[in-house]
Design a protein around this motif. Structure first.
Motif, PDB file in Angstrom:
ATOM      1  N   CYS A 224       0.817  -1.224   0.000  1.00 49.53           N
ATOM      2  CA  CYS A 224       0.000   0.000   0.000  1.00 49.53           C
ATOM      3  C   CYS A 224       0.849   1.273   0.000  1.00 49.53           C
ATOM      4  CB  CYS A 224      -0.920   0.012   1.225  1.00 49.53           C
ATOM      5  SG  CYS A 224      -2.082  -1.359   1.280  1.00 49.53           S
ATOM      6  N   ILE A 225       2.169   1.118  -0.058  1.00 49.86           N
ATOM      7  CA  ILE A 225       3.055   2.288  -0.013  1.00 49.86           C
ATOM      8  C   ILE A 225       3.519   2.622  -1.431  1.00 49.86           C
ATOM      9  CG2 ILE A 225       5.172   3.268   0.944  1.00 49.86           C
ATOM     10  CD1 ILE A 225       5.001   1.195   3.186  1.00 49.86           C
ATOM     11  N   PRO A 226       3.187   3.795  -1.934  1.00 48.37           N
ATOM     12  CA  PRO A 226       3.570   4.146  -3.314  1.00 48.37           C
ATOM     13  C   PRO A 226       5.045   4.536  -3.431  1.00 48.37           C
ATOM     14  CG  PRO A 226       2.425   5.984  -2.285  1.00 48.37           C
ATOM     15  CD  PRO A 226       2.382   4.850  -1.294  1.00 48.37           C
ATOM     16  N   ARG A 227       5.583   4.299  -4.605  1.00 52.89           N
ATOM     17  CA  ARG A 227       6.916   4.774  -5.001  1.00 52.89           C
ATOM     18  C   ARG A 227       8.046   4.326  -4.071  1.00 52.89           C
ATOM     19  NH1 ARG A 227       3.434   8.870  -5.926  1.00 52.89           N
ATOM     20  NH2 ARG A 227       3.963   9.966  -4.012  1.00 52.89           N
ATOM     21  N   LEU A 228       7.992   3.090  -3.647  1.00 51.57           N
ATOM     22  CA  LEU A 228       9.131   2.532  -2.916  1.00 51.57           C
ATOM     23  C   LEU A 228      10.238   2.203  -3.909  1.00 51.57           C
ATOM     24  CD1 LEU A 228       7.399   0.084  -0.401  1.00 51.57           C
ATOM     25  CD2 LEU A 228       8.661   2.160   0.183  1.00 51.57           C
ATOM     26  N   GLN A 229      11.475   2.372  -3.484  1.00 47.98           N
ATOM     27  CA  GLN A 229      12.595   2.093  -4.376  1.00 47.98           C
ATOM     28  C   GLN A 229      12.800   0.592  -4.555  1.00 47.98           C
ATOM     29  OE1 GLN A 229      15.860   4.181  -2.526  1.00 47.98           O
ATOM     30  NE2 GLN A 229      15.149   6.200  -3.193  1.00 47.98           N
ATOM     31  N   GLN A 230      12.791  -0.146  -3.441  1.00 47.26           N
ATOM     32  CA  GLN A 230      13.026  -1.594  -3.497  1.00 47.26           C
ATOM     33  C   GLN A 230      12.099  -2.308  -2.509  1.00 47.26           C
ATOM     34  OE1 GLN A 230      17.403  -1.132  -2.794  1.00 47.26           O
ATOM     35  NE2 GLN A 230      17.593  -2.507  -4.556  1.00 47.26           N
ATOM     36  N   PRO A 231      10.837  -2.448  -2.860  1.00 45.99           N
ATOM     37  CA  PRO A 231       9.880  -3.056  -1.924  1.00 45.99           C
ATOM     38  C   PRO A 231      10.237  -4.480  -1.513  1.00 45.99           C
ATOM     39  CG  PRO A 231       8.935  -2.817  -4.130  1.00 45.99           C
ATOM     40  CD  PRO A 231      10.204  -2.040  -4.121  1.00 45.99           C
ATOM     41  N   LYS A 232      10.762  -5.264  -2.443  1.00 47.44           N
ATOM     42  CA  LYS A 232      11.114  -6.649  -2.109  1.00 47.44           C
ATOM     43  C   LYS A 232      12.262  -6.694  -1.104  1.00 47.44           C
ATOM     44  CE  LYS A 232      12.184 -11.144  -4.146  1.00 47.44           C
ATOM     45  NZ  LYS A 232      11.129 -11.798  -3.346  1.00 47.44           N
ATOM     46  N   LEU A 233      13.253  -5.826  -1.298  1.00 45.56           N
ATOM     47  CA  LEU A 233      14.377  -5.779  -0.365  1.00 45.56           C
ATOM     48  C   LEU A 233      13.915  -5.307   1.013  1.00 45.56           C
ATOM     49  CD1 LEU A 233      17.439  -6.113   0.011  1.00 45.56           C
ATOM     50  CD2 LEU A 233      17.697  -3.700  -0.630  1.00 45.56           C
ATOM     51  N   LEU A 234      12.971  -4.388   1.023  1.00 47.23           N
ATOM     52  CA  LEU A 234      12.425  -3.883   2.286  1.00 47.23           C
ATOM     53  C   LEU A 234      11.779  -5.013   3.076  1.00 47.23           C
ATOM     54  CD1 LEU A 234      11.898  -1.287   3.954  1.00 47.23           C
ATOM     55  CD2 LEU A 234       9.755  -1.025   2.704  1.00 47.23           C
ATOM     56  N   LEU A 235      11.166  -5.918   2.364  1.00 41.42           N
ATOM     57  CA  LEU A 235      10.498  -7.050   2.999  1.00 41.42           C
ATOM     58  C   LEU A 235      11.484  -8.139   3.404  1.00 41.42           C
ATOM     59  CD1 LEU A 235       7.689  -8.278   3.699  1.00 41.42           C
ATOM     60  CD2 LEU A 235       7.688  -9.284   1.409  1.00 41.42           C
ATOM     61  N   GLU A 236      12.490  -8.357   2.567  1.00 40.14           N
ATOM     62  CA  GLU A 236      13.405  -9.471   2.789  1.00 40.14           C
ATOM     63  C   GLU A 236      14.607  -9.111   3.668  1.00 40.14           C
ATOM     64  OE1 GLU A 236      12.674 -12.384   1.916  1.00 40.14           O
ATOM     65  OE2 GLU A 236      11.041 -12.069   0.489  1.00 40.14           O
ATOM     66  N   ASP A 237      15.076  -7.864   3.566  1.00 40.53           N
ATOM     67  CA  ASP A 237      16.282  -7.485   4.325  1.00 40.53           C
ATOM     68  C   ASP A 237      16.223  -6.003   4.682  1.00 40.53           C
ATOM     69  OD1 ASP A 237      18.698  -7.379   5.546  1.00 40.53           O
ATOM     70  OD2 ASP A 237      19.899  -7.888   3.780  1.00 40.53           O
ATOM     71  N   ASP A 245      13.174   4.209   2.028  1.00 39.72           N
ATOM     72  CA  ASP A 245      12.186   3.129   2.096  1.00 39.72           C
ATOM     73  C   ASP A 245      11.873   2.764   3.550  1.00 39.72           C
ATOM     74  OD1 ASP A 245      11.929   3.045  -0.597  1.00 39.72           O
ATOM     75  OD2 ASP A 245      12.876   1.088  -0.891  1.00 39.72           O
ATOM     76  N   LYS A 246      12.907   2.749   4.388  1.00 42.82           N
ATOM     77  CA  LYS A 246      12.689   2.462   5.808  1.00 42.82           C
ATOM     78  C   LYS A 246      11.737   3.491   6.413  1.00 42.82           C
ATOM     79  CE  LYS A 246      17.239   0.424   6.807  1.00 42.82           C
ATOM     80  NZ  LYS A 246      18.503   0.621   7.565  1.00 42.82           N
ATOM     81  N   TYR A 247      12.009   4.752   6.111  1.00 45.82           N
ATOM     82  CA  TYR A 247      11.188   5.836   6.653  1.00 45.82           C
ATOM     83  C   TYR A 247       9.737   5.692   6.193  1.00 45.82           C
ATOM     84  CZ  TYR A 247       9.146  10.465   7.190  1.00 45.82           C
ATOM     85  OH  TYR A 247       8.307  11.502   7.503  1.00 45.82           O
ATOM     86  N   LYS A 248       9.546   5.390   4.918  1.00 46.96           N
ATOM     87  CA  LYS A 248       8.187   5.263   4.382  1.00 46.96           C
ATOM     88  C   LYS A 248       7.429   4.123   5.063  1.00 46.96           C
ATOM     89  CE  LYS A 248       8.785   7.245  -0.250  1.00 46.96           C
ATOM     90  NZ  LYS A 248       8.716   6.985  -1.712  1.00 46.96           N
ATOM     91  N   LEU A 249       8.118   3.016   5.302  1.00 42.93           N
ATOM     92  CA  LEU A 249       7.461   1.881   5.950  1.00 42.93           C
ATOM     93  C   LEU A 249       7.068   2.223   7.385  1.00 42.93           C
ATOM     94  CD1 LEU A 249       6.488  -1.005   6.237  1.00 42.93           C
ATOM     95  CD2 LEU A 249       8.864  -1.715   6.657  1.00 42.93           C
TER      96      LEU A 249
END
Length: 267
Positions: A224-237, A245-249
């Motif tokens: 649900c977060i728009p314009r993330l740079q690396q959503p998969k990396l945010l989830l995995e590592d 991306d950390k800040y947005k999450l």
């Protein structure tokens, strides 16, 4: 922590403090002085409690960024606590509708809800059927059906009411709707993430562990977060992804908790 009058006024003059007071007024329908008191107490007794007094006075003079974040977090603390308290009171009110002494005061909707609830609350079949009889037919017919004297009926009524008082929390949970239960579960999960982020000894590794524990939940949040740079990396590592991306999450977790609490109080 006790501040001198001069520093109390300086603290209250910080823009973040004033914004927080207005947010509390609007969110919780409070008067200015009520919101101010709740925020001030939360700050001095919790968020700023670990600050050395001399350091804190310097931070107030400088309107330090960390101090402003503490004010923001304190505002959220107050909001969450007030929402939770109000919801708890509402649930207690719902649990108190079981009044065997005056079943005539119940609405038809409440009566039907309670009749469905009683077999879950009372594991003893005789007691459950007795309660249902009292609610549906009243004292006289129940005494006849169960072959009870007036004294026996009064004793049984006392025992049932005593049981209800002792198991109020169980009753509160039972009267919650499925949606309310889902809200509470999501709230608990969000709080785990937020409390982890707000710890002074916060580490990315701790956040990673929480993501692994609540993988599907965070996957849904990230989606649900728009314009993330690396959503998969945010989830995995989480540790190696970008600060943006950390800040947005993290910011989205706060927003989601605020949205959830508004829904809970509006129900």
């Amino acid at each position: 922590m006790s501040l001198s009058g001069e520093y109390v006024e300086k603290l209250r003059s910080i823009d973040s403090y004033q914004v927080a007071v207005h947010k509390l007024m609007n969110r919780l329908n409070l008067k200015n002085y009520e919101a101010d008191q709740l925020l001030y107490i939360q700050l001095t007794e919790h968020r700023l409690k670990t600050f050395d007094e001399e350091v804190l006075l310097i931070k107030i003079d400088e309107q330090d960024v960390r101090l402003k974040w503490a004010i923001t977090y304190a505002c959220r603390d107050v909001t969450r606590r007030e929402y939770a308290d109000r919801k708890k009171q509402e649930n207690i009110k719902q649990s108190e509708v079981i009044n065997l002494d005056r079943p005539d005061r119940l609405t038809e909707h409440d009566l039907n809800s309670i009749l469905n609830l009683i077999p879950k609350l009372f594991k003893n079949h005789f007691t459950a059927q007795w309660c249902i009889s009292v609610l549906e037919y009243g004292e006289i017919e129940t005494r006849e059906n169960f072959n009870m004297t007036k004294r026996q009926f009064s004793d049984k009524l006392y025992q049932v009411e005593l049981y209800c008082k002792k198991h109020r929390e169980k009753m509160v949970n039972m009267v919650l709707s499925k949606q309310q239960q889902d809200f509470l579960e999501e709230e608990a999960t969000l709080r785990k993430f937020i409390e982890t982020v707000e710890r002074e000894d916060f580490r990315d590794e701790d956040f990673n562990e929480l993501i692994e524990e609540h993988y599907e939940f965070i996957d849904d949040v990230i989606g649900c977060i728009p314009r993330l740079q690396q959503p998969k990396l945010l989830l995995e590592d989480f540790k190696t992804c970008s600060s943006i991306d950390k800040y947005k999450l993290v910011n989205r977790l706060y927003e989601r908790l605020d949205e959830l609490e508004r829904k809970m109080i509006e129900q």
